[in-house]
Design an enzyme around this catalytic site. Structure first.
Site, PDB file in Angstrom:
ATOM      1  N   ASP A  52       0.800  -1.217   0.000  1.00  0.00           N
ATOM      2  CA  ASP A  52       0.000   0.000   0.000  1.00  0.00           C
ATOM      3  C   ASP A  52       0.837   1.272   0.000  1.00  0.00           C
ATOM      4  OD1 ASP A  52      -2.426   1.671   0.495  1.00  0.00           O
ATOM      5  OD2 ASP A  52      -1.428   1.967   2.427  1.00  0.00           O
TER       6      ASP A  52
ATOM      7  N   ASP B  30       4.864   0.606   4.033  1.00  0.00           N
ATOM      8  CA  ASP B  30       4.902  -0.653   4.765  1.00  0.00           C
ATOM      9  C   ASP B  30       4.731  -1.803   3.778  1.00  0.00           C
ATOM     10  OD1 ASP B  30       2.162  -0.617   4.088  1.00  0.00           O
ATOM     11  OD2 ASP B  30       1.671   0.415   5.961  1.00  0.00           O
TER      12      ASP B  30
ATOM     13  N   TYR C 196      -8.066   2.858   6.383  1.00  0.00           N
ATOM     14  CA  TYR C 196      -8.899   3.116   5.200  1.00  0.00           C
ATOM     15  C   TYR C 196     -10.353   2.798   5.540  1.00  0.00           C
ATOM     16  CZ  TYR C 196      -4.644   3.540   2.423  1.00  0.00           C
ATOM     17  OH  TYR C 196      -3.432   3.952   1.926  1.00  0.00           O
TER      18      TYR C 196
ATOM     19  N   GLU D 231       5.146  10.114   3.526  1.00  0.00           N
ATOM     20  CA  GLU D 231       4.755   8.799   3.024  1.00  0.00           C
ATOM     21  C   GLU D 231       4.061   8.915   1.673  1.00  0.00           C
ATOM     22  OE1 GLU D 231       3.173   4.600   4.768  1.00  0.00           O
ATOM     23  OE2 GLU D 231       2.189   6.393   5.541  1.00  0.00           O
TER      24      GLU D 231
END
Length: 619
Positions: free
Chosen positions: A164, A167, A324, A571
């Site tokens: 994703d 990670d 999410y 990120e």
């Protein structure tokens, strides 16, 4: 005895003695003479017959070429010159062909195209499983080759797919939205992708994701009762030391801790989004009939499951609820049924997508602060733009027209809300629109809006419509494209910090991206769960440059902290880069619009064909 006369041909005529010829000969000679005397000569013949010795010299000095008499020397000289010129021209032409041609170099690509090449590379860096030889990310390798097989409750391969973000978790909900968005961009702009040499690359990216989704449910069945929602764990309760994808800081290639699989049995939002992803991909791969049909079958099976087993996939406090969380599944119903109609041509899907009650549940008739914000959680805005396309180009009419006109009007209002004059959303001093109202990680929402504005402006242009109305005021399509350009240019470096938020683009970009694989060197050393923490905490730049990654972005004051541990700034995610790619390809190559027809390749004619004419009357 003889008599002499004048021959009309210029010589003496001798009439012989009667005894020297018979009566027949005399008669024949008399006939010849009579014919000769009666013939009229032209000037040329007379000149031949009357020519004397001087005239023969004249013939040697001049040449008669019909309508013109020229000097023989001049004629020979002219003919020689012409022959020499022909030979010279032939030699020059031969030399010119032999010399290698130096083509004028093509103009340098625009910034959008340069950034597009890089943004697509991010997906290569996020691949899980056995990597293809052409992956072109030297610091990546095969990883998580036992996904699914190591979970006793699953016992089947879930190898593949995409990580994703920074990670190693595989969240199907945002990943499916990412693939849908990429497929949409390819359907609209395949010619642009092809022109810059990226069509094959982006198709590979979509197929990698689609192949993985087909593994996450029984894709050969006509009905299912479960879907895989997630592989890996990101739960980090306070004080917990349980190794997982968030507690540990490891290269994906070195992961040795358990990776649990999350199944769901009532997840309408997830299944409908996965159905949209497979349906959109089936249009991308329509040139591969067998694979396209496989994707369509999987999409219809998933959507049936979504409709029959109602529920939110993130209910119950799972990892998904934290990272999410889906607020509703009604928008996925509109979104998924729209894509299934385009992929199959089955009008029942269009009937569902335009059902007023479904639109009401999805929030189409009320505003709210997030109205018009297109994201992995809210697909309504994207569905409204997609259905506006259908109305603009096909105009299916009754019984769909009323809701299609409503969606079209709502799309126009949303486009108005993006313009700074209406102040529906705040902006930073540097000009970045705040679609998430000043919360962290704003760029993923900005790129989605830029894509929708660009593609809608292209729809209007293709429909020969110069603009749209915001209340009584008319705005040209260039205003929409200007909005999209200013937002993307902010991301590429035209901002107060002169910072490019796309890694590898320009000279000033984030060097401490929150990404495990990019921050740990590939040096043959196995860094365990805690062994990688030193790479997480170091202030040194990442040893591996994750080219094309769009980071989370600046805060509402245009500030940015290039700190690896602060994921709200540094990120990068699949959904963010999917929107970036879509916006970049829409803005690149000015002058090339959307492909009007490919989207409707499976849609039958809107109106039935007229009946055949009656047979000719026979008495």
């Amino acid at each position: 005895m003889s008599m002499y006369g004048r021959d009309p041909w210029g010589g003496p005529l001798e009439i012989c003695h009667p005894d020297s010829a018979t009566d027949d000969d005399r008669s024949r000679n008399l006939d010849i003479d009579r014919g000769a005397l009666s013939r009229t000569l032209d000037e040329t013949q007379q000149s031949w017959l009357l020519a004397g010795p001087g005239d023969q010299d004249r013939k040697k000095k001049y040449v008669d070429i019909g309508c013109l008499v020229v000097s023989r020397k001049l004629f020979v000289w002219t003919l020689g010159v012409l022959l020499a010129a022909a030979v010279f021209a032939g030699v020059v032409a031969g030399i010119a062909k032999a010399i290698p041609r130096r083509h004028r170099p093509p103009p340098p690509p625009d910034d959008y195209t340069v950034a597009l090449h890089k943004a697509l590379m991010f997906f290569n860096a996020q691949r899980s499983g056995k990597l293809p030889k052409h992956n072109n990310i030297p610091w990546r390798g095969n990883s998580c080759m036992k996904d699914g097989l190591s979970d006793p409750a699953v016992r089947r391969s879930l190898v593949g797919g995409y990580y994703d973000a920074g990670d190693a978790v595989k969240f199907n909900f945002p990943a499916a939205f990412s693939m849908t968005l990429l497929s949409w961009s390819v359907i609209e702009y395949s010619a642009k992708y092809d022109a810059v040499g990226e069509l094959g690359h982006v198709r590979d990216i979509i197929k990698w994701g689609s192949d993985y989704f087909l593994k996450t449910f029984n894709s050969t069945a006509d009905s299912i009762d479960r879907v895989i929602a997630q592989v890996g764990s990101a739960a980090t309760s306070p004080g917990s030391t349980q190794p997982n994808d968030h507690y540990c800081w490891m290269r994906p290639e070195d992961i040795d801790y358990p990776r649990p699989v999350v199944e769901c049995h009532a997840c309408s939002d997830l299944a409908a989004e996965m159905a949209a992803a497979l349906a959109a991909a089936s249009i991308v791969f329509k040139d591969n009939k067998a694979y396209s049909q496989k994707l369509v079958h999987g999409a219809t099976t998933l959507f049936q499951f979504a409709r029959e087993r109602r529920g939110r996939y993130s209910a119950g406090g799972s990892d998904a609820a934290r990272f999410y969380n889906s607020t509703s599944y009604w928008d996925e119903f509109v979104w998924g049924s729209s894509w299934l109609y385009l992929a199959t041509g089955n009008s029942s899907y269009l009937t569902l997508a335009t059902h007023p009650k479904l639109a009401k549940h999805a929030g189409a008739f009320w505003g709210g602060p997030d109205y018009g914000v297109f994201s992995w959680d809210n697909k309504l805005t994207g569905a409204q733009v997609l259905l506006s396309r259908l109305r603009l180009f096909l105009s299916p009419g009754y019984p769909y027209e009323e809701m299609l006109r409503t969606f079209h009007n709502q799309t126009s209002i949303i486009m108005c809300s993006y313009l700074p004059i209406f102040k529906s959303f705040n902006r930073t001093r540097g000009g970045l629109i705040q679609l998430n109202h000043g919360k962290p990680q704003p760029l993923q929402y900005v790129v989605n809006a830029a894509f929708l504005a660009s593609v809608f402006s292209d729809y209007l242009k293709a429909a020969d419509t110069p603009g749209w109305y915001c209340g009584p005021h008319f705005y040209s399509i260039e205003v929409l494209r200007s909005f999209a350009r200013t937002q993307i240019e902010y991301i590429l470096g035209k901002n107060p910090l002169k910072m490019s938020y796309v890694v590898g683009f320009g000279n000033h970009y984030p060097k401490h991206v929150h990404h495990r694989g990019a921050s740990i060197p590939k040096n043959g050393v196995h860094y365990g769960c805690k062994g990688g923490w030193k790479w997480r905490d170091t202030k040194k730049p990442n040893p591996n440059i994750i080219v094309g990654a769009m980071v989370a972005g600046p805060d509402r004051h245009d500030g940015f902290k290039d700190v690896r541990k602060n994921f709200n700034y540094t990120e990068a995610t699949l959904v963010g880069n999917a929107g970036l790619v879509a916006a970049l390809v829409a803005l690149s190559g000015e002058g090339h619009g959307v492909d009007k027809n490919t989207m409707f390749s499976a849609v039958p004619p809107m109106f039935p064909s007229p009946p055949p004419p009656p047979a000719p009357w026979k008495p």
